[in-house]
Design a protein around this motif. Structure first.
Motif, mmCIF file in Angstrom:
data_model
loop_
_atom_site.group_PDB
_atom_site.id
_atom_site.type_symbol
_atom_site.label_atom_id
_atom_site.label_comp_id
_atom_site.label_asym_id
_atom_site.label_seq_id
_atom_site.Cartn_x
_atom_site.Cartn_y
_atom_site.Cartn_z
ATOM 1 N N ARG A 178 -2.169 -2.552 -5.137
ATOM 2 C CA ARG A 178 -3.313 -2.698 -4.236
ATOM 3 C C ARG A 178 -3.901 -4.108 -4.325
ATOM 4 O O ARG A 178 -4.348 -4.665 -3.317
ATOM 5 N N VAL A 179 -3.891 -4.676 -5.524
ATOM 6 C CA VAL A 179 -4.373 -6.048 -5.678
ATOM 7 C C VAL A 179 -3.498 -7.006 -4.862
ATOM 8 O O VAL A 179 -4.003 -7.918 -4.190
ATOM 9 N N GLN A 180 -2.179 -6.805 -4.908
ATOM 10 C CA GLN A 180 -1.287 -7.627 -4.098
ATOM 11 C C GLN A 180 -1.580 -7.448 -2.613
ATOM 12 O O GLN A 180 -1.619 -8.424 -1.848
ATOM 13 N N ALA A 181 -1.753 -6.195 -2.202
ATOM 14 C CA ALA A 181 -2.054 -5.918 -0.795
ATOM 15 C C ALA A 181 -3.344 -6.614 -0.384
ATOM 16 O O ALA A 181 -3.427 -7.216 0.698
ATOM 17 N N ARG A 182 -4.365 -6.530 -1.249
ATOM 18 C CA ARG A 182 -5.640 -7.158 -0.931
ATOM 19 C C ARG A 182 -5.477 -8.669 -0.776
ATOM 20 O O ARG A 182 -6.109 -9.292 0.076
ATOM 21 N N ALA A 184 3.328 5.161 -6.350
ATOM 22 C CA ALA A 184 3.455 4.647 -7.724
ATOM 23 C C ALA A 184 3.394 5.773 -8.743
ATOM 24 O O ALA A 184 2.756 6.810 -8.528
ATOM 25 N N ASP A 185 4.044 5.550 -9.893
ATOM 26 C CA ASP A 185 4.113 6.569 -10.940
ATOM 27 C C ASP A 185 2.830 6.675 -11.754
ATOM 28 O O ASP A 185 2.553 7.719 -12.339
ATOM 29 N N ASP A 186 2.056 5.595 -11.820
ATOM 30 C CA ASP A 186 0.836 5.649 -12.620
ATOM 31 C C ASP A 186 -0.244 4.805 -11.965
ATOM 32 O O ASP A 186 0.010 3.989 -11.073
ATOM 33 N N ASP A 187 -1.483 4.983 -12.412
ATOM 34 C CA ASP A 187 -2.637 4.328 -11.802
ATOM 35 C C ASP A 187 -2.596 2.814 -11.980
ATOM 36 O O ASP A 187 -3.003 2.070 -11.081
ATOM 37 N N ASP A 188 -2.119 2.338 -13.127
ATOM 38 C CA ASP A 188 -2.079 0.899 -13.358
ATOM 39 C C ASP A 188 -1.139 0.209 -12.371
ATOM 40 O O ASP A 188 -1.454 -0.855 -11.822
ATOM 41 N N LEU A 191 0.825 -1.208 0.000
ATOM 42 C CA LEU A 191 0.000 0.000 0.000
ATOM 43 C C LEU A 191 0.859 1.258 0.000
ATOM 44 O O LEU A 191 0.525 2.255 -0.644
ATOM 45 N N ARG A 192 1.973 1.205 0.700
ATOM 46 C CA ARG A 192 2.906 2.343 0.654
ATOM 47 C C ARG A 192 3.433 2.525 -0.761
ATOM 48 O O ARG A 192 3.480 3.647 -1.274
ATOM 49 N N GLN A 193 3.808 1.420 -1.388
ATOM 50 C CA GLN A 193 4.299 1.488 -2.759
ATOM 51 C C GLN A 193 3.216 2.002 -3.706
ATOM 52 O O GLN A 193 3.507 2.757 -4.639
#
Length: 279
Positions: free
Chosen positions: A139-143, A129-133, A123-125
């Motif tokens: 966030r998917v990884q965090a989830r 992040a440089d772009d939305d993708d 989530l920190r990363q």
């Protein structure tokens, strides 16, 4: 304080604050067990707890190095890996911390704290992040980490708080599911200011101002609540006056959460836990 000053202060406190109540009735005998800790606990048990309670900025680098040095003595011991991972993620070498936590999950795939720390880092990363993708992929990884943490330990309030934190940046926050997540976190750790502030804030956003005040009052009236009590009183005054809420800060005992970061608990029963969130 000197020893004499401490004695005098304790006597004064006892005279002014404490009262006694006689309680009659029979109470069940508590079962007590004694367990021998692993050898790494001598090195790491207390310092690992210190990592969780807040460390001054000027001490963070040195503490991270000290934890890494002590953990290196104990190889793949779970406590050593957890301490090394926590210290690396928050106080020093993030890649080394990531490796330690990933190794811990190889040994124990359901280790809740390791999953929380990895989710927090993703989530920190994502925030940086440089772009939305890229942010969305993180966030998917965090989830995913949080889904595993929730499945492994549903009573851990920190997973719920992280799930809620992830949702705060998403459209539609706070919805009914978000309020349920925050309510469960409060139910599981009612003694912590960190579970009360975000819940009260979400309630205000949905127009439930009286409920928000009820959540904050025990903290505002706590004579030992420190800066968190002062902050809660400010929030109550702002809510009652119809003003914008003061900004949540990282001060002392204010609403800070030093462990994880989130969205909504996946795969839960609707009457006892929140529903999965979607983006």
């Amino acid at each position: 304080m000197t020893l004499e000053q401490l004695r005098a202060s304790l006597r004064r406190y006892t005279r002014e604050r404490l009262s006694t109540t006689k309680i009659s009735g029979q109470f069940p005998t508590a079962e007590i067990s004694v367990e021998k800790l692993s050898p790494p606990a001598d090195d790491l048990l207390l310092i690992n707890q210190r990592l969780k309670v807040g460390v001054p900025d000027e001490d963070r680098a040195a503490l991270g190095q000290e934890v890494a040095r002590l953990a290196a003595r104990h190889g793949d011991d779970p406590l050593a890996l957890l301490a090394a991972g926590h210290a690396g993620m928050h106080f020093g070498d993030k890649p080394a911390g990531e490796r330690a936590l990933q190794r811990l999950l190889e040994i124990d795939p359901d280790h809740v704290e390791a999953l929380q720390y990895l989710a927090q880092e993703r989530l920190r990363q994502a925030r940086e992040a440089d772009d939305d993708d890229q942010a969305q992929a993180l966030r998917v990884q965090a989830r995913g980490f949080l889904a595993r943490a929730y499945a492994a330990g549903q009573n851990d309030y920190r997973t719920l708080m992280l799930l809620s934190q992830m949702r705060q940046s998403q459209p539609g926050y706070p919805n009914e599911n978000d309020l349920l997540t925050l309510g469960l976190a409060l139910d599981r750790a009612p003694q912590l200011a960190a579970t009360r502030f975000p819940y009260a804030n979400a309630l205000v956003q949905t127009g439930a101002k009286e409920e928000a005040i009820a959540i904050l009052k025990p903290l505002a009236n706590n004579p030992h609540g420190g800066s968190a009590s002062t902050y809660a009183s400010r929030l109550i005054a702002a809510i009652e006056a119809g003003q914008d809420l003061p900004e949540i800060t990282e001060d002392a005992d204010a609403p800070q959460i030093s462990e994880p970061e989130p969205e909504t608990p996946p795969g839960a029963e609707p009457e006892s836990a929140p529903e999965p969130a979607s983006e």
